[in-house]
Scaffold this active site. Sequence first.
Site, PDB file in Angstrom:
ATOM      1  N   CYS A 244      44.391  47.279  37.063  1.00  0.00           N
ATOM      2  CA  CYS A 244      43.378  48.237  37.544  1.00  0.00           C
ATOM      3  C   CYS A 244      43.928  49.669  37.541  1.00  0.00           C
ATOM      4  CB  CYS A 244      42.850  47.817  38.906  1.00  0.00           C
ATOM      5  SG  CYS A 244      41.331  48.664  39.370  1.00  0.00           S
TER       6      CYS A 244
ATOM      7  N   HIS B 132      40.753  42.594  37.830  1.00  0.00           N
ATOM      8  CA  HIS B 132      41.738  42.048  38.764  1.00  0.00           C
ATOM      9  C   HIS B 132      41.921  40.552  38.496  1.00  0.00           C
ATOM     10  CE1 HIS B 132      42.241  45.518  41.427  1.00  0.00           C
ATOM     11  NE2 HIS B 132      40.992  45.794  41.124  1.00  0.00           N
TER      12      HIS B 132
ATOM     13  N   GLU C  23      43.948  38.602  39.773  1.00  0.00           N
ATOM     14  CA  GLU C  23      44.237  37.926  41.048  1.00  0.00           C
ATOM     15  C   GLU C  23      42.981  37.635  41.847  1.00  0.00           C
ATOM     16  OE1 GLU C  23      44.589  41.084  40.387  1.00  0.00           O
ATOM     17  OE2 GLU C  23      44.294  42.342  42.158  1.00  0.00           O
TER      18      GLU C  23
END
Lengths: 193, 250
Positions: free
Chosen positions: A77, A175, A177
């Site tokens: 990001c 993202h 994650e």
Amino acid sequence: MNVAIIKYNAGNIRSVDFALRRLGVTARITDDFDVIRKADKVIFPGVGEAATTMKYLKEKAMDTLIASLEQPVLGICLGMQLMCRWSEENDTPCIGIFDEPVTRFPPGLKVPHMGWNNLHRVRGQLFEGDLQGAYVYFVHSYYVPVCEYTLAETQYMVPFSAAIRKGNFYATQFHPEKSGDPGQRILSNFLNV
Amino acid sequence: MLAKRIIPCLDIRDGKTVKGIRFENVVDVGDPVELGARYAVDGADELVYLDITATHEGRKLFADLVERIAAHLNIPFTVGGGIRDVGDAGVLLSAGADKVSVNSSAVRDPGLIDRIAGEFGTQFLVVAIDARNEKGGWTVYVNGGRIPTEKELFSWAREAQERGAGEILFTSMNHDGTKNGFACDALRELSSALTIPVIASGGAGEMQHFLEVFRDGHADAALAASIFHYNEIPVPVLKEYLRKNNITVR
């Protein structure tokens, strides 16, 4: 495997750490240059504002550290945007690993581009495992255009780089994650490059 | 294409999930981490956890809970309730929250929006607004919808955007808890007045309401609680329904 997550003034550092733990990897969250240099893999996460973050990185000489790393590095990001040449966000000169500008989305649709969007034209090891068309999670107002480094594209008013790579430097605008199973797969692929 | 988001909302008191019916009469509906994980598997796009605890002990439990949620969830989640300064937001970011939402505290101290956005980025901040349509206008309420203010929905939402809100979460108090559908007219107006995403809240009772809120209300995301918690509308069934009706969902 020895994974370092770069610790700095902003960033969703815990989320990345937790995602790695779900993959069975315990990372070091650190701003210790030696630890970062010796890691097998380095993750440069980020949520925040470009100018404030670059100022902090420069004060700590972390910008030159990141640019000098030779092992696989994954920017996420804001991390990805800071690895480019310049960001339109408060007219900020960035680290410059990727010689590309980071520009604001044009007027039209809602900004930030927030939510789940598809990956197109994916290529390379980072996207192994049926990730063409997969939904991943984005939150950003600025983007890196499609360029020679692009590994995956996403469409939001304009096509932009969802992921880029130059040598040992990898970066995703989304993202991983926070991107469910596809995201876990992409992180796992990065750990295996 | 960017997908419309379905967001289950979990109200938390003393580390447990509750759902207020018309902002009162709370009922216990389960463990927040377990519920969140179930929603993630079911295809929820995001979760919102609102801490409605008033006590200091309860707030500490909430920060611990945020860390457990972050460890388990692989989808984004927003946390809100009782965030009064940049420090409160920072604690939740460090615990692993993806976004924070502010409501009453931002109404009382609008500069809070500038400060949180300035420190952590606009993407980190959701400004939640509870408003009631009365005498032809939308009055903003604070303290969980108990106290009316001088502010009006549309001008306050625009101000919040200018100050650095990344999203607006609008709850229509007229619709909340009724299960008669979202405030589609006000949402459409709000959505066209803003350049940031709008999350619709209050009134979901049937799958058709979600179709309406996306198609007619132009919402970017829709939030609901009890219909998901009591499994009245399972998320996968809702998404299949929306897909069949040409709404882009994940």
